[in-house]
Write a protein that holds these residues in place. Structure first.
Motif, PDB file in Angstrom:
ATOM      1  N   LEU A   1       0.836  -1.202   0.000  1.00  0.00           N
ATOM      2  CA  LEU A   1       0.000   0.000   0.000  1.00  0.00           C
ATOM      3  C   LEU A   1       0.875   1.258   0.000  1.00  0.00           C
ATOM      4  O   LEU A   1       0.561   2.242  -0.676  1.00  0.00           O
ATOM      5  N   ILE A   2       1.981   1.220   0.738  1.00  0.00           N
ATOM      6  CA  ILE A   2       2.911   2.362   0.760  1.00  0.00           C
ATOM      7  C   ILE A   2       3.464   2.607  -0.652  1.00  0.00           C
ATOM      8  O   ILE A   2       3.454   3.733  -1.163  1.00  0.00           O
ATOM      9  N   ALA A   3       3.919   1.523  -1.299  1.00  0.00           N
ATOM     10  CA  ALA A   3       4.479   1.650  -2.650  1.00  0.00           C
ATOM     11  C   ALA A   3       3.417   2.137  -3.624  1.00  0.00           C
ATOM     12  O   ALA A   3       3.687   2.971  -4.497  1.00  0.00           O
TER      13      ALA A   3
ATOM     14  N   GLY B   1       6.513   5.377  15.623  1.00  0.00           N
ATOM     15  CA  GLY B   1       7.584   5.338  14.638  1.00  0.00           C
ATOM     16  C   GLY B   1       8.436   4.087  14.723  1.00  0.00           C
ATOM     17  O   GLY B   1       8.578   3.496  15.782  1.00  0.00           O
ATOM     18  N   ASN B   2       8.986   3.703  13.583  1.00  0.00           N
ATOM     19  CA  ASN B   2      10.010   2.666  13.512  1.00  0.00           C
ATOM     20  C   ASN B   2      11.186   3.310  12.809  1.00  0.00           C
ATOM     21  O   ASN B   2      11.004   3.809  11.704  1.00  0.00           O
ATOM     22  N   PRO B   3      12.360   3.385  13.419  1.00  0.00           N
ATOM     23  CA  PRO B   3      12.885   2.610  14.552  1.00  0.00           C
ATOM     24  C   PRO B   3      12.844   3.286  15.916  1.00  0.00           C
ATOM     25  O   PRO B   3      13.443   2.757  16.851  1.00  0.00           O
TER      26      PRO B   3
ATOM     27  N   PHE C   1      -1.004  -6.756   9.563  1.00  0.00           N
ATOM     28  CA  PHE C   1      -1.146  -8.000  10.321  1.00  0.00           C
ATOM     29  C   PHE C   1       0.220  -8.573  10.716  1.00  0.00           C
ATOM     30  O   PHE C   1       0.299  -9.650  11.287  1.00  0.00           O
ATOM     31  N   SER C   2       1.292  -7.850  10.376  1.00  0.00           N
ATOM     32  CA  SER C   2       2.637  -8.416  10.551  1.00  0.00           C
ATOM     33  C   SER C   2       3.156  -8.328  11.976  1.00  0.00           C
ATOM     34  O   SER C   2       4.070  -9.059  12.342  1.00  0.00           O
ATOM     35  N   LYS C   3       2.624  -7.430  12.783  1.00  0.00           N
ATOM     36  CA  LYS C   3       3.229  -7.198  14.087  1.00  0.00           C
ATOM     37  C   LYS C   3       2.357  -7.816  15.181  1.00  0.00           C
ATOM     38  O   LYS C   3       2.602  -8.923  15.594  1.00  0.00           O
TER      39      LYS C   3
ATOM     40  N   ARG D   1       2.027 -11.751   4.713  1.00  0.00           N
ATOM     41  CA  ARG D   1       1.967 -10.500   3.951  1.00  0.00           C
ATOM     42  C   ARG D   1       0.545  -9.963   3.820  1.00  0.00           C
ATOM     43  O   ARG D   1      -0.057 -10.037   2.755  1.00  0.00           O
ATOM     44  N   VAL D   2       0.008  -9.438   4.892  1.00  0.00           N
ATOM     45  CA  VAL D   2      -1.301  -8.784   4.818  1.00  0.00           C
ATOM     46  C   VAL D   2      -1.253  -7.439   5.551  1.00  0.00           C
ATOM     47  O   VAL D   2      -0.917  -7.375   6.731  1.00  0.00           O
ATOM     48  N   GLY D   3      -1.589  -6.385   4.820  1.00  0.00           N
ATOM     49  CA  GLY D   3      -1.766  -5.063   5.426  1.00  0.00           C
ATOM     50  C   GLY D   3      -3.070  -4.491   4.919  1.00  0.00           C
ATOM     51  O   GLY D   3      -3.673  -5.033   3.980  1.00  0.00           O
ATOM     52  N   TRP D   4      -3.525  -3.437   5.550  1.00  0.00           N
ATOM     53  CA  TRP D   4      -4.763  -2.805   5.074  1.00  0.00           C
ATOM     54  C   TRP D   4      -4.722  -1.327   5.421  1.00  0.00           C
ATOM     55  O   TRP D   4      -3.879  -0.878   6.211  1.00  0.00           O
TER      56      TRP D   4
HETATM   57  C1  LIG Z   1       6.864  -3.476   9.715  1.00  0.00           C
HETATM   58  C2  LIG Z   1       6.412  -2.163   9.196  1.00  0.00           C
HETATM   59  C3  LIG Z   1       5.643  -2.060   8.039  1.00  0.00           C
HETATM   60  C4  LIG Z   1       5.498  -3.226   7.109  1.00  0.00           C
HETATM   61  O1  LIG Z   1       4.445  -3.953   7.328  1.00  0.00           O
HETATM   62  P1  LIG Z   1       3.996  -5.126   6.337  1.00  0.00           P
HETATM   63  O2  LIG Z   1       2.531  -5.111   6.587  1.00  0.00           O
HETATM   64  O3  LIG Z   1       4.703  -6.349   6.821  1.00  0.00           O
HETATM   65  O4  LIG Z   1       4.361  -4.789   4.933  1.00  0.00           O
HETATM   66  C5  LIG Z   1       5.130  -0.823   7.674  1.00  0.00           C
HETATM   67  N1  LIG Z   1       5.435   0.274   8.371  1.00  0.00           N
HETATM   68  C6  LIG Z   1       6.214   0.228   9.459  1.00  0.00           C
HETATM   69  C7  LIG Z   1       6.509   1.477  10.191  1.00  0.00           C
HETATM   70  C8  LIG Z   1       6.743  -0.990   9.897  1.00  0.00           C
HETATM   71  O5  LIG Z   1       7.572  -1.035  10.926  1.00  0.00           O
END
Ligand SMILES: *Cc1c(COP(=O)(O)O)cnc(C)c1O
Length: 362
Positions: free
Chosen positions: A89-91, A157-159, A214-216, A224-227
């Motif tokens: 979705l970001i891309a 935020g990450n990191p 759904f990754s965290k 690989r599921v985001g929304w």
């Molecule tokens: C892990 C992470 C994502 C990636 O998430 P996916 O759903 O696995 O693609 C997006 N944004 C941030 C800030 C993250 O840390």
């Protein structure tokens, strides 16, 4: 010779984690912010069952998954789009709204994939300073240029692991021109102490998107599921650039069951934050600097880059793999994903040993 597009040739590859450890020792990977706990047993059962119909293309409308998300979050299913991870979705947001001549803005320690997404479409990438390892709305607003099309803020935020409150997000949105899209990436939203729901309310303005993953917290990084929740007009544009069968049937079924099992996710978050806060106390008792975390990881700041490199070496020798943050301009930091209590105790023990070796007062 086959020449790539010049903006692609100029890009650095996305920096993945270095998972190299000593031969013969079990590895404790604290490097990728994966969940410490397995996904809900219901998600595993649902995914297995979905394999039986794998000869068919998956549901391109993500019907069951969107219905489950809509139920839990009290948001309209039609405004939800799903992706192969929120990274897709970001891309796709960059493909829709940025391009050659356009600019994408994030903050100093903004998630590294924002940069990749911008550069891959030939846009320029700008970063506004943070204050105390936290997003600064004033600095973001000050860094907007006439060509800025898209602003990404990961919150938390990450990191860094830090977050800004809803009032600050509103102030950011109010300060941005209505022709600039704001994307609030809440990949760690489930870990944030304050009810993370508030940001969804900004989507109604028509110029703001909220992303989740759904990754965290749901422990489904490998599926690989985001929304995201999108304004209707933005959702229409996004559908043109998304892969029409982007989330596999197995992934959709598992994610739907995981969303329906909120109590399991909440228990995962409670256990992760308990272990995290205990780990932070141990680090601070060693005299190490760590910002408060609203996520499933901890950023650890050392006196300098050499100190961080030596700590990384000491940890690796014991099979504990943290993430170096050099690419973020945080060469003096390591990022540690919260794993099991035993693994975090081991990591803290290694750091205590390192402090002793360094002759630090701890
Ligand atoms: C892990 C992470 C994502 C990636 O998430 P996916 O759903 O696995 O693609 C997006 N944004 C941030 C800030 C993250 O840390």
């Amino acid at each position: 010779m086959i020449e790539p597009n010049s903006h692609v040739a100029a890009m650095a590859p996305y920096a993945l984690a270095d998972l190299e450890g000593p031969a013969g020792k079990p590895l404790n990977s604290l490097a990728q912010n994966e969940s410490v706990l397995p996904p809900s047993p219901k998600a595993i059962t649902a995914g297995r069952r979905a394999l039986e119909t794998a000869r068919l293309y998956c549901d391109a409308e993500w019907t069951d998954l969107r219905a489950a998300i809509a139920r839990v979050h009290h948001i309209p299913a039609e405004q939800i789009l799903c992706g192969a991870g929120s990274m897709e979705l970001i891309a796709s947001l960059a493909r829709c709204y940025a391009g050659p001549g356009g600019r994408v803005l994030s903050s100093q320690y903004g998630y590294g994939f924002f940069r990749s997404a911008a550069l891959a479409v030939g846009a320029a990438y700008d970063q506004a300073p943070e204050r105390g390892l936290t997003v600064s709305v004033d600095d973001l607003l000050g860094a907007v240029r006439p060509e800025t099309r898209l602003v990404f803020v990961a919150n938390p935020g990450n990191p860094t692991g830090t977050r800004i409150g809803y009032a600050e997000l509103v102030r950011l949105r109010d300060g941005l021109d209505g022709c600039i899209a704001l994307v609030i990436d809440e990949a760690y939203g489930e870990f944030a102490e304050a009810p993370g729901e508030a940001a969804f309310g900004l989507v109604g303005r028509g110029d703001t998107v909220v992303l989740r993953s759904f990754s965290k917290a749901y422990g489904l990084a490998g599926l690989r599921v985001g929304w995201g929740l999108f304004p209707p007009a933005m959702a229409d544009q996004m559908r043109k650039v998304l892969n029409p069968n982007n989330v596999s049937g197995t992934s959709q079924a598992s994610a739907t069951a995981a969303m329906d099992d909120q109590s399991y996710m909440l228990a995962t978050v409670a256990e992760t934050t308990r272990v995290r806060d205990h780990f932070i106390i141990r680090l601070r008792n060693l005299g190490l600097e760590t910002p408060d975390s609203s996520t499933n990881f901890v950023l650890i700041r050392f006196a300098d880059a050499d100190g961080a490199a030596r700590a990384d070496q000491t940890l690796r020798e014991e099979g504990v793999i943290m993430r170096r943050m050099t690419g973020y301009g945080l060469a003096d930091c390591l990022r540690a994903t919260v794993a099991s209590e035993a693994q975090m105790d081991m990591a803290a023990d290694c750091l205590a040993l390192w402090c002793q070796k360094e002759g630090l007062p701890c």
